[in-house]
Write an enzyme that holds these catalytic residues in place. Structure first.
Site, mmCIF file in Angstrom:
data_model
loop_
_atom_site.group_PDB
_atom_site.id
_atom_site.type_symbol
_atom_site.label_atom_id
_atom_site.label_comp_id
_atom_site.label_asym_id
_atom_site.label_seq_id
_atom_site.Cartn_x
_atom_site.Cartn_y
_atom_site.Cartn_z
ATOM 1 N N GLU A 40 0.770 -1.073 0.087
ATOM 2 C CA GLU A 40 -0.059 0.001 0.059
ATOM 3 C C GLU A 40 1.045 1.214 0.043
ATOM 4 O O GLU A 40 0.692 2.279 -0.715
ATOM 5 C CB GLU A 40 -0.703 0.044 1.368
ATOM 6 N N HIS A 41 1.667 1.349 0.867
ATOM 7 C CA HIS A 41 2.775 2.537 1.119
ATOM 8 C C HIS A 41 4.251 1.765 0.878
ATOM 9 O O HIS A 41 4.586 0.888 1.611
ATOM 10 C CB HIS A 41 2.689 3.244 2.394
#
Length: 439
Positions: free
Chosen positions: A331-332
């Site tokens: 996601e990040h």
């Protein structure tokens, strides 16, 4: 506290070894199905009963009065207001540039295809309210929808007993700053069902929406999966995750702080460091307990960092590390290496990439201008984060003159016959007295 996974010397697919949170949305489906059906058939009555059962709040009205929204803004801490206003300003700058323009292609003389970008008519935006409070999620959902031109926006967030059965005041204040006054005090799977089927009457009625966006817990994700088709959805968001690709040039204090920053979201949050430096790995292992002990949510962080979804992955080189993070599709993803920009340019799978020591994920959560509603659970290999495009539909508009159709009619008839669909060919023949020019 955090486990190690040694992939040095390995040529196997790293996906079989990387840590990942378990999220059994399929198992949750059968639990949310009766909830959604109850809301479908009994509307507000069901919402009131379900909310009292799960949230401990007896609602007088599912819709938040506009006065409460306005009051929340008036009473908002001036520093928080200034921070939200700056977050909104930066998000608007970025998302305004994402708006696509209509484009017409001249295929042949007299024949054009125009791609029109049309906003979704009505959107329901879900803002979670569990272990933390997320006025920033209001910004991240509302701004791209507004920039896309969505005409009708509704926000819902779980009611809080501490605030008289209303959503958290900072969430209401963020709605006010963005000019959204249709707000509901409903959370969980029942909120998604409310958006899908509508509920209520008169001024308090929530009309059905076309699209639901925003992160939530496993019950929200399960309801989205169940009701997809009745409504459009952005994604089935799972627990948040951070991956950091770092080498010996990275500061272990920064790396540990960034891992902790995501771990504090949820005991299921994933925090993964990928590095070719044993010295950095050891330094981060020393830093994590020191920094964790000093934080407010140390218990939650300890569970997250010690879970099977978190770990330090040792690799032979940054090159192998790139293969690992591309396989992980975080996601990040932070890149804290020498020549970080060049390394980041080679990333293919990530919800968002944060380049160098001065771009932590926290910046993206609040004030980079980027969107923090991002794909989780490895979905970044095929899905994008929330953007203006999430709220637009492309419509092809086909316009041909008689001659332009005549010029291609024989090909259309030939292909229709080849597919054994004579009616398709007849629809063309009918326009030319049942004769078609030969190709």
């Amino acid at each position: 506290m955090i486990s190690r996974i040694d992939l040095r010397g390995s040529t196997d697919d790293p996906r079989g070894f990387l840590p990942r949170a378990e999220l059994d949305v399929e198992a949750a489906l059968e639990k949310v199905r009766p909830i959604c059906e109850d809301v479908r058939h009994r509307g507000v009555e069901a919402l009131v009963e379900i909310t009292e059962r799960f949230d401990g709040v007896r609602l007088d009205d599912i819709r938040v009065p506009k006065e409460a929204v306005d009051t929340a803004l008036k009473e908002l801490d001036p520093k928080v207001r200034a921070a939200l206003e700056e977050s909104i300003r930066r998000a608007r700058l970025v998302h305004h540039e994402q708006r696509r323009t209509d484009h017409t292609t001249r295929v042949v003389p007299g024949g054009t295809v125009t791609e029109r970008w049309v906003p979704v008519e009505r959107v329901g935006l879900y803002v979670p309210g569990g272990l933390a409070v997320y006025p920033s999620s209001v910004v991240m959902n509302v701004v791209p929808a507004q920039e896309a031109g969505v005409a009708s926006l509704a926000v819902t967030s779980p009611p809080q007993r501490a605030f008289g059965g209303l959503p958290h005041p900072s969430i209401l204040a963020a709605c006010a700053l963005l000019g959204v006054d249709e707000v509901y005090a409903v959370g969980g799977a029942q909120a998604v069902a409310m958006f899908a089927y509508g509920a209520g009457e008169g001024d308090s009625r929530c009309r059905p929406v076309n699209l639901v966006t925003g992160p939530g817990n496993i019950w929200v994700a399960a309801a989205k999966r169940l009701l997809k088709g009745v409504i459009g959805i952005d994604a089935e968001a799972g627990p948040t995750e951070i991956a950091i690709l770092a080498d010996a040039t990275a500061d272990p204090v920064h790396v540990a702080a960034d891992l902790i920053s995501q771990a504090e979201h949820d005991p299921l949050a994933a925090a993964v460091l990928v590095t070719d430096s044993v010295e950095l790995a050891e330094a981060v292992e020393r830093e994590l307990p020191r920094q964790t002990a000093a934080t407010r949510h140390s218990e939650r962080i300890t569970v997250s960092l010690g879970g099977r979804q978190s770990g330090i992955v040792l690799v032979d080189s940054v090159e192998q590390g790139l293969d690992v993070v591309n396989a992980y599709a975080a996601e990040h993803l932070e890149i804290q290496t020498a020549d970080a920009a060049a390394v980041a340019a080679r990333v293919r799978n990530a919800g968002a990439v944060f380049v160098g020591p001065w771009a932590p994920v926290s910046l993206g959560d609040y004030a980079a201008g980027s969107n923090h509603v991002l794909p989780t659970g490895g979905c970044a290999c095929h899905s994008s984060g929330l953007s203006v495009q999430s709220f637009l539909r492309g419509i092809h508009v086909v316009e041909y003159t008689r001659q332009a159709l005549a010029d291609v009619a024989a090909h259309v008839v030939t292909l229709a016959d080849a597919e054994d669909l004579p009616g398709h060919g007849d629809a063309v023949r009918a326009r030319f007295d049942w004769t078609v020019p030969q190709a």
